[in-house]
Design a protein around this motif. Structure first.
Motif, PDB file in Angstrom:
ATOM      1  N   GLU A   1       0.809  -1.067   0.095  1.00 60.77           N
ATOM      2  CA  GLU A   1       0.060   0.216  -0.242  1.00 60.77           C
ATOM      3  C   GLU A   1       1.027   1.197  -0.033  1.00 60.77           C
ATOM      4  OE1 GLU A   1      -2.964   0.198  -0.676  1.00 60.77           O
ATOM      5  OE2 GLU A   1      -3.301  -1.336  -0.905  1.00 60.77           O
ATOM      6  N   ARG A   2       2.323   1.206   0.226  1.00 64.24           N
ATOM      7  CA  ARG A   2       2.922   1.875   0.644  1.00 64.24           C
ATOM      8  C   ARG A   2       2.990   2.547  -0.900  1.00 64.24           C
ATOM      9  NH1 ARG A   2       7.858   2.432   4.846  1.00 64.24           N
ATOM     10  NH2 ARG A   2       8.088   4.195   3.486  1.00 64.24           N
ATOM     11  N   GLY A   3       3.819   1.536  -1.009  1.00 57.83           N
ATOM     12  CA  GLY A   3       4.280   1.529  -2.792  1.00 57.83           C
ATOM     13  C   GLY A   3       3.130   2.332  -3.535  1.00 57.83           C
ATOM     14  N   LEU A   4       2.015   1.854  -3.637  1.00 56.20           N
ATOM     15  CA  LEU A   4       0.739   2.784  -4.391  1.00 56.20           C
ATOM     16  C   LEU A   4       0.793   3.585  -3.931  1.00 56.20           C
ATOM     17  CD1 LEU A   4      -1.227  -1.113  -4.570  1.00 56.20           C
ATOM     18  CD2 LEU A   4       0.179  -0.709  -6.501  1.00 56.20           C
ATOM     19  N   SER A   5       0.714   3.510  -3.045  1.00 56.05           N
ATOM     20  CA  SER A   5       0.281   4.967  -2.400  1.00 56.05           C
ATOM     21  C   SER A   5       1.161   6.693  -3.502  1.00 56.05           C
ATOM     22  CB  SER A   5       0.268   5.837  -0.759  1.00 56.05           C
ATOM     23  OG  SER A   5      -0.104   6.777  -0.525  1.00 56.05           O
ATOM     24  N   ALA A   6       2.692   6.077  -3.381  1.00 60.06           N
ATOM     25  CA  ALA A   6       3.784   7.015  -3.781  1.00 60.06           C
ATOM     26  C   ALA A   6       3.561   6.820  -5.399  1.00 60.06           C
ATOM     27  CB  ALA A   6       4.722   6.481  -3.726  1.00 60.06           C
ATOM     28  N   LEU A   7       3.178   5.354  -6.168  1.00 59.25           N
ATOM     29  CA  LEU A   7       2.903   5.267  -7.674  1.00 59.25           C
ATOM     30  C   LEU A   7       1.780   6.200  -7.894  1.00 59.25           C
ATOM     31  CD1 LEU A   7       3.685   1.386  -7.757  1.00 59.25           C
ATOM     32  CD2 LEU A   7       4.932   3.848  -8.972  1.00 59.25           C
ATOM     33  N   ARG A   8       0.865   6.854  -7.123  1.00 61.23           N
ATOM     34  CA  ARG A   8      -0.656   6.902  -7.239  1.00 61.23           C
ATOM     35  C   ARG A   8      -0.316   8.899  -7.558  1.00 61.23           C
ATOM     36  NH1 ARG A   8      -2.958   3.073  -5.010  1.00 61.23           N
ATOM     37  NH2 ARG A   8      -3.023   3.919  -2.490  1.00 61.23           N
ATOM     38  N   ARG A   9       0.466   9.359  -6.435  1.00 61.08           N
ATOM     39  CA  ARG A   9       0.685  11.400  -6.580  1.00 61.08           C
ATOM     40  C   ARG A   9       1.530  10.513  -7.628  1.00 61.08           C
ATOM     41  NH1 ARG A   9       1.984   9.345  -0.832  1.00 61.08           N
ATOM     42  NH2 ARG A   9       4.616   9.467  -1.125  1.00 61.08           N
TER      43      ARG A   9
ATOM     44  N   ILE B   1       1.480  -4.486  -9.095  1.00 59.22           N
ATOM     45  CA  ILE B   1       1.715  -4.809  -7.356  1.00 59.22           C
ATOM     46  C   ILE B   1       0.649  -4.993  -7.748  1.00 59.22           C
ATOM     47  CG2 ILE B   1       1.879  -3.442  -5.407  1.00 59.22           C
ATOM     48  CD1 ILE B   1       3.813  -1.321  -6.523  1.00 59.22           C
ATOM     49  N   ASN B   2      -0.820  -5.137  -7.948  1.00 63.54           N
ATOM     50  CA  ASN B   2      -1.735  -5.388  -7.517  1.00 63.54           C
ATOM     51  C   ASN B   2      -2.469  -6.555  -8.459  1.00 63.54           C
ATOM     52  OD1 ASN B   2      -3.526  -3.547  -6.808  1.00 63.54           O
ATOM     53  ND2 ASN B   2      -3.220  -1.920  -8.237  1.00 63.54           N
ATOM     54  N   LEU B   3      -1.834  -7.457  -9.441  1.00 58.49           N
ATOM     55  CA  LEU B   3      -1.432  -8.587  -9.703  1.00 58.49           C
ATOM     56  C   LEU B   3      -0.610  -9.164  -8.973  1.00 58.49           C
ATOM     57  CD1 LEU B   3      -2.655 -10.706 -11.800  1.00 58.49           C
ATOM     58  CD2 LEU B   3      -0.054  -9.684 -12.838  1.00 58.49           C
ATOM     59  N   ALA B   4       0.111  -9.310  -8.408  1.00 60.92           N
ATOM     60  CA  ALA B   4       1.069  -9.421  -7.011  1.00 60.92           C
ATOM     61  C   ALA B   4      -0.055  -9.527  -6.172  1.00 60.92           C
ATOM     62  CB  ALA B   4       2.249  -8.991  -6.618  1.00 60.92           C
ATOM     63  N   CYS B   5      -0.609  -8.985  -6.159  1.00 59.67           N
ATOM     64  CA  CYS B   5      -1.877  -8.641  -4.877  1.00 59.67           C
ATOM     65  C   CYS B   5      -3.408  -9.654  -4.702  1.00 59.67           C
ATOM     66  CB  CYS B   5      -1.961  -7.257  -4.023  1.00 59.67           C
ATOM     67  SG  CYS B   5      -0.458  -6.688  -3.796  1.00 59.67           S
ATOM     68  N   GLY B   6      -3.179 -10.403  -6.214  1.00 61.85           N
ATOM     69  CA  GLY B   6      -4.451 -10.359  -6.481  1.00 61.85           C
ATOM     70  C   GLY B   6      -5.807  -9.827  -7.062  1.00 61.85           C
ATOM     71  N   ARG B   7      -5.064  -8.687  -6.661  1.00 61.54           N
ATOM     72  CA  ARG B   7      -6.450  -7.795  -7.310  1.00 61.54           C
ATOM     73  C   ARG B   7      -6.275  -8.077  -8.558  1.00 61.54           C
ATOM     74  NH1 ARG B   7      -3.696  -3.228  -3.335  1.00 61.54           N
ATOM     75  NH2 ARG B   7      -4.157  -4.210  -0.930  1.00 61.54           N
ATOM     76  N   LEU B   8      -7.232  -9.008  -9.308  1.00 57.43           N
ATOM     77  CA  LEU B   8      -6.808  -9.252 -11.217  1.00 57.43           C
ATOM     78  C   LEU B   8      -7.767  -7.856 -11.568  1.00 57.43           C
ATOM     79  CD1 LEU B   8      -7.772 -12.551 -10.749  1.00 57.43           C
ATOM     80  CD2 LEU B   8      -5.560 -11.202 -10.218  1.00 57.43           C
ATOM     81  N   ASP B   9      -9.042  -7.338 -11.446  1.00 58.97           N
ATOM     82  CA  ASP B   9      -9.564  -6.179 -12.037  1.00 58.97           C
ATOM     83  C   ASP B   9      -9.011  -4.967 -11.967  1.00 58.97           C
ATOM     84  OD1 ASP B   9     -11.644  -8.063 -12.680  1.00 58.97           O
ATOM     85  OD2 ASP B   9     -12.719  -6.985 -10.553  1.00 58.97           O
ATOM     86  N   LYS B  10      -8.208  -4.605 -10.821  1.00 63.17           N
ATOM     87  CA  LYS B  10      -7.321  -3.882 -10.920  1.00 63.17           C
ATOM     88  C   LYS B  10      -5.958  -3.927 -11.668  1.00 63.17           C
ATOM     89  CE  LYS B  10      -8.734   0.140  -8.468  1.00 63.17           C
ATOM     90  NZ  LYS B  10      -8.488   1.569  -8.959  1.00 63.17           N
ATOM     91  N   ALA B  11      -6.034  -4.320 -11.939  1.00 62.80           N
ATOM     92  CA  ALA B  11      -4.425  -5.713 -12.778  1.00 62.80           C
ATOM     93  C   ALA B  11      -4.644  -5.170 -14.057  1.00 62.80           C
ATOM     94  CB  ALA B  11      -3.746  -6.529 -12.811  1.00 62.80           C
ATOM     95  N   ARG B  12      -5.732  -5.620 -14.385  1.00 64.23           N
ATOM     96  CA  ARG B  12      -6.245  -5.559 -15.985  1.00 64.23           C
ATOM     97  C   ARG B  12      -6.109  -3.979 -16.050  1.00 64.23           C
ATOM     98  NH1 ARG B  12     -11.498  -8.636 -18.103  1.00 64.23           N
ATOM     99  NH2 ARG B  12     -11.980  -6.998 -16.501  1.00 64.23           N
TER     100      ARG B  12
END
Length: 408
Positions: free
Chosen positions: A318-326, A352-363
């Protein structure tokens, strides 16, 4: 060319004939054009005819500069307006005049070029150098190479021209040419143009080894470039360490370089699963960017993406994704969604979303990244295929064999 010369009124027919005879152009010769056994393409009679006509025009300074710089452009041609911008021409008048005279050949699609023999004569007579081609080289450096976040559709032409410059130009201003090459390498690296990168690194090394120019930062940058091309991670780490050791004090002038060196070192340690060392160097790099107000420059994008992936691998997704969103928000505001920077951020978020199993977000993120790459690399199908394969491998690494369905 003789007809054009007469049409412009520069010479009368009798004067032209007299000049040609004085120049010994061999008007009665009947030599045929042919390639000699050693590949030399300069047939004396035809070459001398054209050379004589070229000299009779007495081109002015600007026309000469246009011919000189165009001789460095590949014979496949260049869009006329693009070339005018490279020379900072405010209109097309000078270029159009040279077309009318017959020196510049127009091609379809509003392209221009030189005849191969006229290119050879132009190089011989005008002697392109760093100094007398400074306008064009300065434009390429400042308006293209230094804007790493901007993607240009003509990058193949740009790199071919750069290599022609490297091969043909006289280096009479080593300091300026060194900066030009350093920025050219960074832009080539953006497009993974390895052939050009190798030649540019060789020329940079030659300049630093055979002259008194170059600072510690220049030498460190050369080591960094060599590390980027190293075929072994251990060798690359050693080169980056040597580069860091050359910088004894961090200041505003070298802060971005030192930050990049740390970031590259961190990425290499991450690659070898030495996450403690990777974290140390990546955080060092980012702290330098923050201290000197460089956090959202183009060069920092790769740092933030790599750091986000490292955080994910260490259980802090989540820290990584937050940095990427900014970072994505800033790139969108200050550059464009249609850029390789934005695509890289989307790809990192997707992985990162793919590795976390969030397939819709990853796609969602991966499709967006691939769509951008497809537009930027529209004439490079092999790059698109390689990126598709890379994304599918990410699906496989996540234990999913149906990755292709997520890219449709």
């Amino acid at each position: 060319m003789s007809a054009r010369l007469l049409q412009t009124g520069i010479l009368e027919p009798e004067e032209l004939l007299k000049k040609l005879e004085e120049e010994k152009a061999g008007m009665s010769a009947t030599d045929k054009i042919g390639i000699t056994k050693d590949g030399e393409n300069r047939r004396a009679t035809y070459y001398d005819h054209i050379h004589t006509l070229f000299s009779l025009y007495n081109l002015d300074e600007m026309q000469t500069e246009i011919m000189r710089c165009l001789s460095l452009v590949p014979l496949s041609g260049i869009p006329s307006k693009l070339f005018a911008s490279w020379l900072r021409q405010h209109d097309m008048n000078n270029i159009n005049d040279l077309v009318e005279m017959g020196f510049i050949q127009p091609k379809s699609g509003r392209m221009i070029t030189l005849h191969p023999m006229l290119q050879e004569i132009t190089i011989t007579d005008t002697k392109p150098s760093v100094t007398n081609c400074h306008t064009m080289l300065g434009y390429l450096q400042k308006e293209v190479f230094c804007y790493h976040g901007i993607d240009v559709p003509y990058y193949k032409l740009l790199f071919s021209t750069t290599l022609n410059i490297n091969d043909l130009i006289e280096v009479d201003d080593k300091e300026f040419y060194l900066r030009f090459l350093e920025d050219a390498f960074a832009y080539m690296d953006k497009y993974h143009y390895e052939e050009g990168m190798k030649k540019v690194v060789a020329e940079i090394e030659n300049l630093l080894n055979n002259s008194i120019i170059g600072t510690a930062s220049d030498k460190a940058l050369l080591l960094d470039y060599k590390a980027a091309m190293a075929d072994q991670t251990s060798k690359a780490i050693k080169l980056e360490q040597q580069a860091l050791e050359l910088i004894t004090e961090i200041n505003a002038d070298n802060a971005l370089l030192v930050s990049n060196l740390n970031a590259n070192m961190g990425a290499l340690y991450h690659k070898t699963n030495k996450n403690d060392l990777a974290t140390y160097h990546m955080e060092q790099g980012i702290s330098i960017l923050e201290k000197y107000g460089l956090i959202y420059m183009n060069q920092s994008i790769a740092q933030i993406c790599n750091y986000a992936v490292l955080l994910h691998d260490m259980g802090e997704s989540e820290r990584g994704l937050s940095a990427l969103r900014r970072c994505a928000k800033t790139v969108k505001e200050h550059n464009s969604e249609l850029s390789s920077d934005y695509a890289a951020i989307q790809e990192a978020m997707g992985n990162i979303n793919l590795a976390c199993g969030r397939l819709d977000k990853a796609r969602e993120h991966l499709q967006k990244a691939l769509s951008i790459y497809e537009q930027l690399w529209s004439d490079e199908p092999q790059l698109i295929e390689a990126k598709q394969e890379e994304i599918l491998q990410q699906y496989a690494a996540a234990g999913l064999g149906i990755g292709s369905s997520f890219l449709i």
